[in-house]
Enzyme design. Structure first.
Site, PDB file in Angstrom:
ATOM      1  N   SER A  91       0.823  -1.202   0.000  1.00 31.49           N
ATOM      2  CA  SER A  91       0.000   0.000   0.000  1.00 31.49           C
ATOM      3  C   SER A  91       0.863   1.260   0.000  1.00 31.49           C
ATOM      4  CB  SER A  91      -0.958  -0.040   1.190  1.00 31.49           C
ATOM      5  OG  SER A  91      -1.939   0.962   1.094  1.00 31.49           O
ATOM      6  N   ASP A 228      -2.040   6.458  -3.347  1.00 28.49           N
ATOM      7  CA  ASP A 228      -0.850   5.751  -2.877  1.00 28.49           C
ATOM      8  C   ASP A 228      -0.526   4.637  -3.870  1.00 28.49           C
ATOM      9  OD1 ASP A 228      -3.057   4.199  -2.301  1.00 28.49           O
ATOM     10  OD2 ASP A 228      -2.336   3.532  -0.349  1.00 28.49           O
ATOM     11  N   ASP A 230      -1.092   1.466  -4.217  1.00 32.89           N
ATOM     12  CA  ASP A 230      -2.088   0.498  -4.691  1.00 32.89           C
ATOM     13  C   ASP A 230      -3.462   1.121  -4.889  1.00 32.89           C
ATOM     14  OD1 ASP A 230      -2.576   0.856  -1.951  1.00 32.89           O
ATOM     15  OD2 ASP A 230      -3.355  -1.179  -1.714  1.00 32.89           O
ATOM     16  N   ASP A 232      -5.703   2.338  -2.928  1.00 29.97           N
ATOM     17  CA  ASP A 232      -6.831   2.218  -2.007  1.00 29.97           C
ATOM     18  C   ASP A 232      -7.072   3.537  -1.275  1.00 29.97           C
ATOM     19  OD1 ASP A 232      -4.584   2.047  -0.345  1.00 29.97           O
ATOM     20  OD2 ASP A 232      -5.417   0.455   0.915  1.00 29.97           O
TER      21      ASP A 232
END
Length: 436
Positions: A91, A228, A230, A232
């Site tokens: 992440s 960020d 990834d 999410d």
């Protein structure tokens, strides 16, 4: 083994191909079909290969999304009629890290019970390996197009916007495609996927998004979006270059989503500004432990219309129970198209908030003493995550860090003098218990 955000840590130390293989075997004990995707980190290739091997030798068919945003992986579990999903990602963590996060068909991350089940299987080396003619298949698939379709269907955008999207060299390209499909003119920053994050650190903090804020503020752009690694998480910048705080973003998104009588899920460190902004609409805020997993669990309950974390995780349970940064980007774009974000900021009262920490090598013992003392001295105390004291016009939170030898202090009030007083009160209390 699993924290609330899955396994996460330095590659070659905490996160290895051996671990990924074991997790694949553990998930494969009671699964027939699993979705797997990864972020842009180079280590993701070998970790995904190892995890996929563990699944396939357990007889599990693997839907391989390759490079994909974590919300694309989470949503694809249901779309592919799979039993589970696995995102290989750290992440917003720095480049040396990677991780493994598991998803349910609802789009919700594995809860504590499911995480412990997988952990126990890894510890006990439990597996259900199949013979040569019982191995699972691997099906390469692109989940991005279906994610884009879902975003376009979920958002109405009548007026075209000029949007700058800072992808942070991550996997959030789905946002660019969705905004373009919605009629926006999109310029990108740090768009080339690169897990070493050469453009900026992965986490979209105010400091890391200075280039985005400057570009938006000095051009005719209507909005800036940052993700960020990834995707999410989503953070945003108004047309005048103002980076919106997480609490203000939460207040705006929740107010647009929830209606009179609804509830909103938010963690214990959320500002009073959110409560006050939503109270005018008849919406109440319910506190959860810090972590999007806990926000999602509360958001799955009837009557909860929205869940959010000021760190940048936003959940619309009617759409999915995963934090979906691209969905949040499209939602905030719709708000900006209807009325500029800079104008909306004036509708949200913000209050002084103080944060600090105290070092201690005995976090658990200190927090036990703090909890006992606070319960004896204050009336409105919650211990969902640390110890939070509600003083009506103010609050303070004492919470042990999950990764460092410190206890964090947060205090907020509706005026500066009161905030300072409450902070000093909380700090004095904590220091006394640290000193024994």
């Amino acid at each position: 083994m699993f924290g609330t955000s899955g396994v996460r840590g330095p590659v070659g130390e905490d996160v290895t191909a051996e671990l990924a293989l074991s997790v694949g075997r553990a998930v494969g004990v009671d699964a027939d079909r699993v979705v797997v995707g990864r972020d842009a980190r180079e280590s993701g290739h070998l970790l995904a290969d190892a995890l996929t091997a563990g699944l396939r030798e357990s007889g599990v068919d693997v839907v391989d999304l390759g490079l994909a945003a974590t919300p694309t992986v989470a949503r694809s579990v249901g779309w592919e009629d799979a039993d589970a999903g696995v995102a290989i990602t750290a992440s917003h963590n720095p480049a040396p890290d990677n991780g493994i996060k598991l998803w349910q068909p609802s789009g919700q991350a594995y809860d504590a019970e499911l995480r412990e089940r997988i952990s126990a299987r890894v510890r006990d080396d439990e597996a259900d390996l199949q013979p040569w003619d019982g191995l699972g298949d691997r099906e390469p698939r692109d989940g991005t197009e279906r994610h884009v379709d879902a975003l376009v269907d979920a958002v109405d955008l009548d007026d075209s916007l000029s949007v700058v999207v800072d992808l942070g060299n991550g996997a959030g390209g789905v946002t660019v495609e969705a905004l373009q499909r919605l009629g926006c003119e999109v310029e990108t920053l740090n768009a080339q996927p690169d897990g070493s994050f050469p453009g900026r650190p992965s986490e979209p903090t105010p400091e890391n998004c200075e280039s985005l804020a400057t570009l938006v503020g000095e051009t005719d752009a209507d909005l800036g979006i940052a993700h960020d690694g990834d995707a999410d998480r989503m953070r945003c910048v108004a047309a005048d270059g103002t980076y919106l705080s997480g609490d203000v973003t939460l207040a705006l998104l929740a107010r647009e989503t929830a209606t009179d009588g609804d509830r909103v899920a938010a963690p214990v460190d959320t500002s009073l500004a959110v409560d006050d902004h939503l109270a005018d609409a008849g919406v109440t805020v319910e506190r959860t432990p810090v972590g999007d997993v806990y926000v999602a669990e509360r958001a799955s309950e009837p009557g909860v219309a929205f869940g959010g974390e000021p760190s940048g995780a936003w959940i619309w349970p009617a759409e999915t129970l995963c934090p979906d940064g691209p969905l949040a980007a499209c939602k905030i774009a719709a708000l900006a198209a209807e009325r500029p974000l800079a104008a909306r900021l004036a509708d949200v009262d913000t209050y002084p908030i103080r944060r600090d920490s105290v070092e201690t090598d005995e976090k658990a013992a200190v927090m036990e003493r703090v909890s006992e003392r606070v319960r004896a001295e204050y009336d409105d105390v919650t211990t969902l995550d640390g110890v939070r004291v509600d003083l009506g016009d103010a609050w303070f939170l004492l919470r042990a860090s999950g990764t460092q030898p410190i206890v964090r202090i947060t205090a907020e009030a509706r005026d500066a003098e009161r905030a300072e007083s409450v902070f000093d009160e909380a700090r004095d209390l904590l220091v006394a218990e640290v000193d024994g």
